[in-house]
Design a protein around this motif. Structure first.
Motif, PDB file in Angstrom:
ATOM      1  N   PRO B  78     -57.507 -15.597  14.401  1.00 43.07           N
ATOM      2  CA  PRO B  78     -56.743 -15.760  13.156  1.00 43.07           C
ATOM      3  C   PRO B  78     -55.229 -15.864  13.403  1.00 43.07           C
ATOM      4  CG  PRO B  78     -58.419 -14.082  12.881  1.00 43.07           C
ATOM      5  CD  PRO B  78     -58.457 -14.481  14.327  1.00 43.07           C
ATOM      6  N   GLU B  79     -54.697 -15.051  14.312  1.00 46.20           N
ATOM      7  CA  GLU B  79     -53.247 -15.101  14.575  1.00 46.20           C
ATOM      8  C   GLU B  79     -52.864 -16.412  15.271  1.00 46.20           C
ATOM      9  OE1 GLU B  79     -52.031 -11.834  17.039  1.00 46.20           O
ATOM     10  OE2 GLU B  79     -53.146 -12.551  18.780  1.00 46.20           O
ATOM     11  N   THR B  80     -53.824 -17.001  15.989  1.00 47.45           N
ATOM     12  CA  THR B  80     -53.571 -18.296  16.636  1.00 47.45           C
ATOM     13  C   THR B  80     -53.434 -19.385  15.567  1.00 47.45           C
ATOM     14  OG1 THR B  80     -54.912 -17.581  18.518  1.00 47.45           O
ATOM     15  CG2 THR B  80     -54.461 -19.947  18.347  1.00 47.45           C
ATOM     16  N   ILE B  81     -54.330 -19.347  14.587  1.00 44.93           N
ATOM     17  CA  ILE B  81     -54.289 -20.343  13.501  1.00 44.93           C
ATOM     18  C   ILE B  81     -53.002 -20.201  12.700  1.00 44.93           C
ATOM     19  CG2 ILE B  81     -55.407 -21.066  11.342  1.00 44.93           C
ATOM     20  CD1 ILE B  81     -58.080 -20.268  12.621  1.00 44.93           C
ATOM     21  N   GLU B  82     -52.652 -18.956  12.408  1.00 44.98           N
ATOM     22  CA  GLU B  82     -51.434 -18.687  11.643  1.00 44.98           C
ATOM     23  C   GLU B  82     -50.209 -19.255  12.356  1.00 44.98           C
ATOM     24  OE1 GLU B  82     -49.229 -14.695  10.214  1.00 44.98           O
ATOM     25  OE2 GLU B  82     -51.417 -14.541  10.356  1.00 44.98           O
ATOM     26  N   LYS B  83     -50.135 -18.994  13.650  1.00 42.92           N
ATOM     27  CA  LYS B  83     -49.007 -19.477  14.460  1.00 42.92           C
ATOM     28  C   LYS B  83     -49.021 -21.010  14.544  1.00 42.92           C
ATOM     29  CE  LYS B  83     -45.951 -18.601  18.017  1.00 42.92           C
ATOM     30  NZ  LYS B  83     -44.854 -17.641  18.034  1.00 42.92           N
ATOM     31  N   ALA B  84     -50.218 -21.581  14.667  1.00 42.03           N
ATOM     32  CA  ALA B  84     -50.347 -23.039  14.788  1.00 42.03           C
ATOM     33  C   ALA B  84     -49.877 -23.738  13.513  1.00 42.03           C
ATOM     34  CB  ALA B  84     -51.790 -23.408  15.104  1.00 42.03           C
ATOM     35  N   GLU B  85     -50.173 -23.148  12.367  1.00 40.49           N
ATOM     36  CA  GLU B  85     -49.703 -23.717  11.097  1.00 40.49           C
ATOM     37  C   GLU B  85     -48.172 -23.668  11.065  1.00 40.49           C
ATOM     38  OE1 GLU B  85     -51.406 -25.341   9.076  1.00 40.49           O
ATOM     39  OE2 GLU B  85     -53.486 -24.679   9.229  1.00 40.49           O
ATOM     40  N   ALA B  86     -47.615 -22.550  11.467  1.00 38.12           N
ATOM     41  CA  ALA B  86     -46.157 -22.374  11.439  1.00 38.12           C
ATOM     42  C   ALA B  86     -45.470 -23.327  12.415  1.00 38.12           C
ATOM     43  CB  ALA B  86     -45.799 -20.928  11.754  1.00 38.12           C
ATOM     44  N   GLU B  87     -46.075 -23.523  13.581  1.00 36.40           N
ATOM     45  CA  GLU B  87     -45.462 -24.356  14.623  1.00 36.40           C
ATOM     46  C   GLU B  87     -45.908 -25.815  14.552  1.00 36.40           C
ATOM     47  OE1 GLU B  87     -43.338 -23.379  17.292  1.00 36.40           O
ATOM     48  OE2 GLU B  87     -43.099 -21.452  16.300  1.00 36.40           O
ATOM     49  N   LYS B  88     -46.726 -26.137  13.537  1.00 40.35           N
ATOM     50  CA  LYS B  88     -47.224 -27.498  13.371  1.00 40.35           C
ATOM     51  C   LYS B  88     -47.979 -27.997  14.605  1.00 40.35           C
ATOM     52  CE  LYS B  88     -43.799 -29.127   9.991  1.00 40.35           C
ATOM     53  NZ  LYS B  88     -43.404 -27.799   9.523  1.00 40.35           N
ATOM     54  N   VAL B  89     -48.947 -27.205  15.029  1.00 42.29           N
ATOM     55  CA  VAL B  89     -49.801 -27.581  16.153  1.00 42.29           C
ATOM     56  C   VAL B  89     -51.231 -27.752  15.636  1.00 42.29           C
ATOM     57  CG1 VAL B  89     -50.824 -26.772  18.327  1.00 42.29           C
ATOM     58  CG2 VAL B  89     -48.377 -26.460  17.913  1.00 42.29           C
ATOM     59  N   THR B  90     -51.802 -28.913  15.883  1.00 42.30           N
ATOM     60  CA  THR B  90     -53.160 -29.179  15.418  1.00 42.30           C
ATOM     61  C   THR B  90     -54.183 -28.616  16.401  1.00 42.30           C
ATOM     62  OG1 THR B  90     -52.426 -31.191  14.336  1.00 42.30           O
ATOM     63  CG2 THR B  90     -54.786 -31.001  14.743  1.00 42.30           C
ATOM     64  N   ILE B  91     -55.097 -27.806  15.889  1.00 40.14           N
ATOM     65  CA  ILE B  91     -56.180 -27.273  16.718  1.00 40.14           C
ATOM     66  C   ILE B  91     -57.503 -27.793  16.170  1.00 40.14           C
ATOM     67  CG2 ILE B  91     -57.376 -25.200  17.553  1.00 40.14           C
ATOM     68  CD1 ILE B  91     -54.770 -23.668  17.295  1.00 40.14           C
ATOM     69  N   LEU B  92     -58.341 -28.297  17.084  1.00 41.14           N
ATOM     70  CA  LEU B  92     -59.663 -28.811  16.731  1.00 41.14           C
ATOM     71  C   LEU B  92     -60.691 -28.028  17.531  1.00 41.14           C
ATOM     72  CD1 LEU B  92     -58.309 -32.353  17.255  1.00 41.14           C
ATOM     73  CD2 LEU B  92     -59.145 -31.606  15.035  1.00 41.14           C
ATOM     74  N   THR B  93     -61.907 -27.985  17.027  1.00 37.53           N
ATOM     75  CA  THR B  93     -62.956 -27.282  17.776  1.00 37.53           C
ATOM     76  C   THR B  93     -64.183 -28.175  17.931  1.00 37.53           C
ATOM     77  OG1 THR B  93     -63.930 -26.308  15.789  1.00 37.53           O
ATOM     78  CG2 THR B  93     -62.223 -25.017  16.889  1.00 37.53           C
ATOM     79  N   THR B  94     -64.962 -27.871  18.958  1.00 36.45           N
ATOM     80  CA  THR B  94     -66.204 -28.607  19.198  1.00 36.45           C
ATOM     81  C   THR B  94     -67.239 -27.673  19.810  1.00 36.45           C
ATOM     82  OG1 THR B  94     -67.223 -30.443  20.399  1.00 36.45           O
ATOM     83  CG2 THR B  94     -65.385 -29.371  21.483  1.00 36.45           C
ATOM     84  N   SER B  95     -68.514 -28.012  19.610  1.00 40.87           N
ATOM     85  CA  SER B  95     -69.573 -27.206  20.232  1.00 40.87           C
ATOM     86  C   SER B  95     -69.827 -27.686  21.666  1.00 40.87           C
ATOM     87  CB  SER B  95     -70.858 -27.313  19.407  1.00 40.87           C
ATOM     88  OG  SER B  95     -71.226 -28.672  19.311  1.00 40.87           O
ATOM     89  N   HIS B  96     -69.296 -28.859  22.010  1.00 33.24           N
ATOM     90  CA  HIS B  96     -69.507 -29.404  23.347  1.00 33.24           C
ATOM     91  C   HIS B  96     -68.697 -28.660  24.407  1.00 33.24           C
ATOM     92  CE1 HIS B  96     -71.963 -32.808  22.119  1.00 33.24           C
ATOM     93  NE2 HIS B  96     -71.185 -32.894  21.058  1.00 33.24           N
ATOM     94  N   THR B  97     -69.079 -28.855  25.666  1.00 35.26           N
ATOM     95  CA  THR B  97     -68.356 -28.219  26.772  1.00 35.26           C
ATOM     96  C   THR B  97     -67.105 -29.039  27.110  1.00 35.26           C
ATOM     97  OG1 THR B  97     -69.484 -29.533  28.458  1.00 35.26           O
ATOM     98  CG2 THR B  97     -70.550 -27.462  27.797  1.00 35.26           C
ATOM     99  N   ALA B  98     -66.254 -28.466  27.952  1.00 32.35           N
ATOM    100  CA  ALA B  98     -65.033 -29.164  28.381  1.00 32.35           C
ATOM    101  C   ALA B  98     -65.410 -30.448  29.130  1.00 32.35           C
ATOM    102  CB  ALA B  98     -64.196 -28.255  29.275  1.00 32.35           C
ATOM    103  N   TYR B  99     -66.451 -30.349  29.955  1.00 28.75           N
ATOM    104  CA  TYR B  99     -66.922 -31.502  30.734  1.00 28.75           C
ATOM    105  C   TYR B  99     -67.357 -32.653  29.821  1.00 28.75           C
ATOM    106  CZ  TYR B  99     -70.395 -34.193  33.406  1.00 28.75           C
ATOM    107  OH  TYR B  99     -71.126 -35.185  33.971  1.00 28.75           O
ATOM    108  N   GLU B 100     -68.177 -32.308  28.821  1.00 25.96           N
ATOM    109  CA  GLU B 100     -68.650 -33.342  27.889  1.00 25.96           C
ATOM    110  C   GLU B 100     -67.489 -33.936  27.084  1.00 25.96           C
ATOM    111  OE1 GLU B 100     -73.045 -31.312  27.065  1.00 25.96           O
ATOM    112  OE2 GLU B 100     -71.312 -30.735  25.862  1.00 25.96           O
ATOM    113  N   THR B 101     -66.603 -33.060  26.626  1.00 27.55           N
ATOM    114  CA  THR B 101     -65.485 -33.508  25.802  1.00 27.55           C
ATOM    115  C   THR B 101     -64.550 -34.419  26.594  1.00 27.55           C
ATOM    116  OG1 THR B 101     -65.645 -31.426  24.593  1.00 27.55           O
ATOM    117  CG2 THR B 101     -63.627 -32.700  24.287  1.00 27.55           C
ATOM    118  N   ALA B 102     -64.206 -33.975  27.808  1.00 24.59           N
ATOM    119  CA  ALA B 102     -63.312 -34.783  28.651  1.00 24.59           C
ATOM    120  C   ALA B 102     -63.961 -36.122  28.977  1.00 24.59           C
ATOM    121  CB  ALA B 102     -62.965 -34.024  29.929  1.00 24.59           C
ATOM    122  N   GLY B 103     -65.262 -36.085  29.267  1.00 24.66           N
ATOM    123  CA  GLY B 103     -65.979 -37.307  29.609  1.00 24.66           C
ATOM    124  C   GLY B 103     -65.982 -38.303  28.454  1.00 24.66           C
TER     125      GLY B 103
END
Lengths: 146, 111
Positions: B78-103
């Motif tokens: 929650p504190e990460t989301i709060e900070k991201a809104e304040a700093e205008k940083v977009t955060i996305l999530t996925t159920s896939h692994t880093a390997y699958e996502t990068a690929g």
């Protein structure tokens, strides 16, 4: 582009050991100040990364510290002094991959032994002084004109 | 490519700063070591990581990254989301692994 800095600007921030929540505040404020002055983006980023790494070291290793910056039309001088354990072997600490960070800090993705090398890489001048049991002071200079 | 197009192709979920979805991405960088990201990612990259704590926001903001993709169904704190809104940083999530996502991103950006 020549930055529009009239005279010299300085400021300082108190850093508290263990306070990960506010990590990056000093770097963000310095970044905004340099942006206002019209400093080149790439130079701002170098200053921000060098400062952030220095902030993190105080937060990870020391009880407290202070970050001081001094901006002139020629350069930014950043000094970070802490009341921490000090560094026994600076040459070893400067080696990429060497770290004494505890496990829980490494799990956060810090403590990869890249902090000091990152500071050096992003500075035009880099100097580190340390006394075991007393603390460490890092001096960094970043030129504003290529 | 816009971050929004990438998010659509990968079915990413938005966790913070929706406005940032209009930003362009210059590539991607995959790492869980924060200093490594600061040293080796490029401006405008989207950052693939499993880290969820508050410091990822400062890294993305100071480095000028286009956004953060948190993999493996992990959720930002929650504190990460709060900070991201304040700093205008977009955060996305996925159920896939880093390997699958990068690929997937590699394929999308190189075609």
């Amino acid at each position: 582009m020549t930055p529009e800095i009239n005279g010299n600007v300085e400021g300082s921030f108190q850093l508290i050991g263990g306070n990960f929540t506010n990590a990056g505040e000093a770097s963000t404020q310095l970044k905004m100040k340099l942006f206002e002055f019209g400093v080149d983006d790439a130079i701002i980023r170098r200053a921000a990364i060098a400062t952030f790494e220095a902030e993190m070291n105080v937060i990870i290793y020391a009880a407290a510290g202070q970050l001081h910056y001094y901006i002139t039309p020629e350069n930014i001088k950043i000094r970070v002094e802490d009341m921490g354990p000090g560094i026994e072997d600076i040459e070893q600490a400067m080696q990429e991959g060497y770290s004494t960070a505890p496990e829980w800090v490494r799990e956060m993705g810090w403590g990869a032994g890249m902090g000091l090398p990152n500071m050096k890489r992003n500075s035009d001048e880099f100097m580190i002084e340390s006394v075991v049991g007393e603390g460490t002071t890092v001096h960094m200079t970043i030129n504003l004109n290529e | 490519m816009k971050l929004s197009e990438l998010a659509e192709k990968l079915s990413l979920k938005i966790a913070s700063h929706t406005e940032g979805m209009n930003g362009n991405i210059t590539g991607a960088y995959s790492s869980d070591l924060l200093s490594d990201v600061m040293a080796n990612s490029k401006v405008g990259n989207v950052w693939i990581t499993l880290q969820t704590h508050i410091n990822i926001v400062a890294v993305a903001s100071l480095k000028g990254l286009a956004g953060i993709i948190i993999v493996g169904n992990r959720q930002p704190q929650p504190e990460t989301i709060e900070k991201a809104e304040a700093e205008k940083v977009t955060i996305l999530t996925t159920s896939h692994t880093a390997y699958e996502t990068a690929g997937q991103i590699y394929q999308i950006l190189s075609t």
